[in-house]
Design an enzyme around this catalytic site. Structure first.
Site, PDB file in Angstrom:
ATOM      1  N   GLU A 174      -5.991   0.479   5.269  1.00 25.90           N
ATOM      2  CA  GLU A 174      -6.131   1.080   6.607  1.00 25.90           C
ATOM      3  C   GLU A 174      -7.147   0.330   7.458  1.00 25.90           C
ATOM      4  OE1 GLU A 174      -4.493   3.334   8.272  1.00 25.90           O
ATOM      5  OE2 GLU A 174      -3.091   3.624   6.634  1.00 25.90           O
ATOM      6  N   TYR A 190      -8.381   9.108  12.749  1.00 26.15           N
ATOM      7  CA  TYR A 190      -7.095   8.504  12.373  1.00 26.15           C
ATOM      8  C   TYR A 190      -7.095   8.090  10.899  1.00 26.15           C
ATOM      9  CZ  TYR A 190      -3.532   5.018  11.761  1.00 26.15           C
ATOM     10  OH  TYR A 190      -2.482   4.320  11.251  1.00 26.15           O
ATOM     11  N   GLN A 244      -6.069  -2.830  14.362  1.00 35.26           N
ATOM     12  CA  GLN A 244      -6.013  -3.910  15.368  1.00 35.26           C
ATOM     13  C   GLN A 244      -5.406  -5.197  14.811  1.00 35.26           C
ATOM     14  OE1 GLN A 244      -7.469  -3.054  18.341  1.00 35.26           O
ATOM     15  NE2 GLN A 244      -8.761  -1.372  17.710  1.00 35.26           N
ATOM     16  N   THR A 245      -4.655  -5.106  13.740  1.00 36.81           N
ATOM     17  CA  THR A 245      -4.147  -6.308  13.073  1.00 36.81           C
ATOM     18  C   THR A 245      -2.679  -6.112  12.720  1.00 36.81           C
ATOM     19  OG1 THR A 245      -6.329  -6.609  12.109  1.00 36.81           O
ATOM     20  CG2 THR A 245      -4.547  -7.833  11.080  1.00 36.81           C
ATOM     21  N   CYS A 291      11.755   2.671  17.717  1.00 37.21           N
ATOM     22  CA  CYS A 291      11.331   2.967  19.098  1.00 37.21           C
ATOM     23  C   CYS A 291      10.236   1.964  19.471  1.00 37.21           C
ATOM     24  CB  CYS A 291      10.837   4.410  19.191  1.00 37.21           C
ATOM     25  SG  CYS A 291      10.738   4.993  20.894  1.00 37.21           S
ATOM     26  N   CYS A 347      17.767   1.955  21.062  1.00 39.53           N
ATOM     27  CA  CYS A 347      18.319   3.267  21.425  1.00 39.53           C
ATOM     28  C   CYS A 347      19.776   3.425  20.973  1.00 39.53           C
ATOM     29  CB  CYS A 347      18.216   3.490  22.934  1.00 39.53           C
ATOM     30  SG  CYS A 347      16.517   3.436  23.528  1.00 39.53           S
ATOM     31  N   ASP A 398      -0.927   7.056  15.665  1.00 40.68           N
ATOM     32  CA  ASP A 398      -1.296   5.704  16.095  1.00 40.68           C
ATOM     33  C   ASP A 398      -0.460   5.330  17.324  1.00 40.68           C
ATOM     34  OD1 ASP A 398       1.230   5.070  15.188  1.00 40.68           O
ATOM     35  OD2 ASP A 398       0.581   3.500  13.812  1.00 40.68           O
ATOM     36  N   TRP A 442       0.820  -1.214   0.000  1.00 35.66           N
ATOM     37  CA  TRP A 442       0.000   0.000   0.000  1.00 35.66           C
ATOM     38  C   TRP A 442       0.858   1.270   0.000  1.00 35.66           C
ATOM     39  CZ3 TRP A 442      -0.620  -4.149   3.284  1.00 35.66           C
ATOM     40  CH2 TRP A 442       0.067  -4.086   4.495  1.00 35.66           C
ATOM     41  N   ARG A 443       2.182   1.112   0.079  1.00 37.94           N
ATOM     42  CA  ARG A 443       3.038   2.299  -0.002  1.00 37.94           C
ATOM     43  C   ARG A 443       3.343   2.678  -1.440  1.00 37.94           C
ATOM     44  NH1 ARG A 443       6.857   1.089   5.193  1.00 37.94           N
ATOM     45  NH2 ARG A 443       5.408   1.989   6.687  1.00 37.94           N
ATOM     46  N   LEU A 482     -10.519 -12.182  10.689  1.00 33.47           N
ATOM     47  CA  LEU A 482      -9.876 -10.909  11.070  1.00 33.47           C
ATOM     48  C   LEU A 482     -10.478 -10.328  12.350  1.00 33.47           C
ATOM     49  CD1 LEU A 482      -9.212  -8.537   8.029  1.00 33.47           C
ATOM     50  CD2 LEU A 482      -7.597  -9.307   9.736  1.00 33.47           C
ATOM     51  N   CYS A 486      16.905  12.668  23.073  1.00 36.80           N
ATOM     52  CA  CYS A 486      15.730  11.932  23.567  1.00 36.80           C
ATOM     53  C   CYS A 486      15.618  12.061  25.095  1.00 36.80           C
ATOM     54  CB  CYS A 486      15.838  10.463  23.164  1.00 36.80           C
ATOM     55  SG  CYS A 486      14.526   9.458  23.878  1.00 36.80           S
TER      56      CYS A 486
HETATM   57  S1  SF4 Z   1      16.582   6.933  21.920  1.00 38.45           S
HETATM   58 FE1  SF4 Z   1      14.516   7.610  22.442  1.00 38.45          FE
HETATM   59  S2  SF4 Z   1      13.485   7.820  20.488  1.00 38.45           S
HETATM   60 FE2  SF4 Z   1      15.321   6.612  20.121  1.00 38.45          FE
HETATM   61  S3  SF4 Z   1      14.630   4.471  20.277  1.00 38.45           S
HETATM   62 FE3  SF4 Z   1      15.383   5.091  22.315  1.00 38.45          FE
HETATM   63  S4  SF4 Z   1      13.566   5.806  23.393  1.00 38.45           S
HETATM   64 FE4  SF4 Z   1      13.045   5.747  21.210  1.00 38.45          FE
END
Ligand code: SF4
Length: 352
Positions: A33, A116, A38-39, A188, A195, A134, A20-21, A76, A204
């Protein structure tokens, strides 16, 4: 680089190649969408291809029967989504001349399309300056900016949406939204975010304050309701009794076996002695097989279902609201996953 450009730059290097991109067609985006609500992507992908093949345009979708749509949707869950889609496709044919809208104002007026989804379709299809927030976005923003307002509260939703909207680079909403969601999903992540390789690490909040595992904050969920379903699987020769579920509860419009819901699990003996059973199946029916209780989880309900398979006399007639249908016909009707999975077991058992 600022937050938005950092994300967009990351996205161009790391994005997944999802079907879909490759489109800006609002109808195709709408399919993806709604299916993906929820999937998980892996679970939704075969449904996306199936719907696109069976209903290549909104006109095809509108012409199908609700039963056909529900059958294709089977497995689904959240079946009201499929029913709303069917209604919306018909409205698009009648009120929009068969052109699926791509602007937020028109999209939000359609059944099953909330803020959304309207923001997602209008930004991906027309680059309208609408931000998409989301679960992935909530998490990323909560950690990066150090926000502890519960993300499932109305105050939290408002605060996070306003923040995201203020970060959105004008004219690049489609790209920015995709980047925001993909970053939350892949980098994230809910547990063990990456991180160490994160391009946002130097600024961050959660990382520097050692609060990565405490953010985002959620208020306690509504308690799960337990329900006990006693299904009587009545066989009359090679026919089986089925009924269609009504409005006001889960699985509206789907087919299931005659059902007695109870306050707790009933033993087969208790079921046989129950007034409901005696009225509907008398005492000449023969129990062939008892299966369960099987645990089946929905978002706010935990269902314990047992299936008592009976042979009823050839002279038995169906009492409303159920009817006897052939096993072939039963296979073709739209059913909840719980019923569908048991029916497959039953048919294998019978045909052995
Ligand atoms: S540094 Fe912050 S923004 Fe980056 S993955 Fe870790 S928690 Fe998420």
């Amino acid at each position: 680089m600022d937050f938005a450009n950092e994300l967009i730059s990351w996205y161009t290097q790391h994005k997944r190649d999802l079907p879909w991109r490759h489109t800006t067609d609002p109808y195709v985006l709408w399919l993806s969408e709604i299916i993906l609500q929820q999937t998980r992507v892996e679970q939704g992908m075969p449904y996306f291809y199936r719907f696109l093949e069976h209903y290549p345009t909104v006109a095809h979708f509108a012409r199908a029967t609700e039963g056909e749509i529900l059958k294709d949707w089977q497995g689904l869950g959240y079946y009201s989504r499929a029913r709303n889609m069917h209604h919306t496709a018909q409205v698009v044919m009648q009120q929009f001349g068969g052109q699926f809208p791509s602007n937020y104002a028109a999209l939000i007026s359609l059944k099953g399309i909330g803020e959304y989804t309207a923001a997602a379709i209008s930004s991906f299809a027309a680059n309208e300056d609408q931000v998409v927030v989301d679960g992935n976005v909530f998490r990323l923003l909560a950690r990066y900016f150090g926000l502890d307002t519960p993300i499932n509260s109305s105050r939290g939703k408002k605060q996070f949406t306003e923040l995201a909207q203020s970060l959105l680079p004008k004219g690049k909403a489609g790209l920015f939204n995709q980047a925001l969601m993909e970053f939350g999903s892949l980098q994230c992540k809910p547990t063990q975010p990456l991180c160490e390789t994160c391009p946002l690490q130097s600024s961050c909040f959660a990382l520097s304050a050692k609060k990565v595992n405490q953010l985002p904050v959620k208020v306690k969920k509504q308690p799960v309701r337990e329900r006990f379903f006693n299904y009587v699987v009545a066989l009359r020769g090679t026919q089986i009794a089925l009924q269609q579920r009504g409005a006001g509860d889960i699985w509206q419009g789907l087919y299931e076996f005659p059902l007695l819901e109870s306050q707790q699990v009933l033993s087969p003996e208790q079921l046989l002695q129950h007034d409901w059973f005696r009225t509907n199946f008398g005492d000449t029916s023969r129990i062939e097989w008892v299966h369960g209780p099987v645990k089946h989880l929905l978002s706010h309900q935990r269902i314990f279902a047992q299936f008592v398979v009976l042979q009823v006399p050839d002279t038995a007639t169906a009492a409303a609201p159920w009817q006897f249908v052939s096993l072939d016909a039963a296979e073709k009707l739209a059913k909840p996953k719980l019923i569908f999975e048991f029916l497959i077991k039953l048919i294998t058992f019978i045909r052995k």
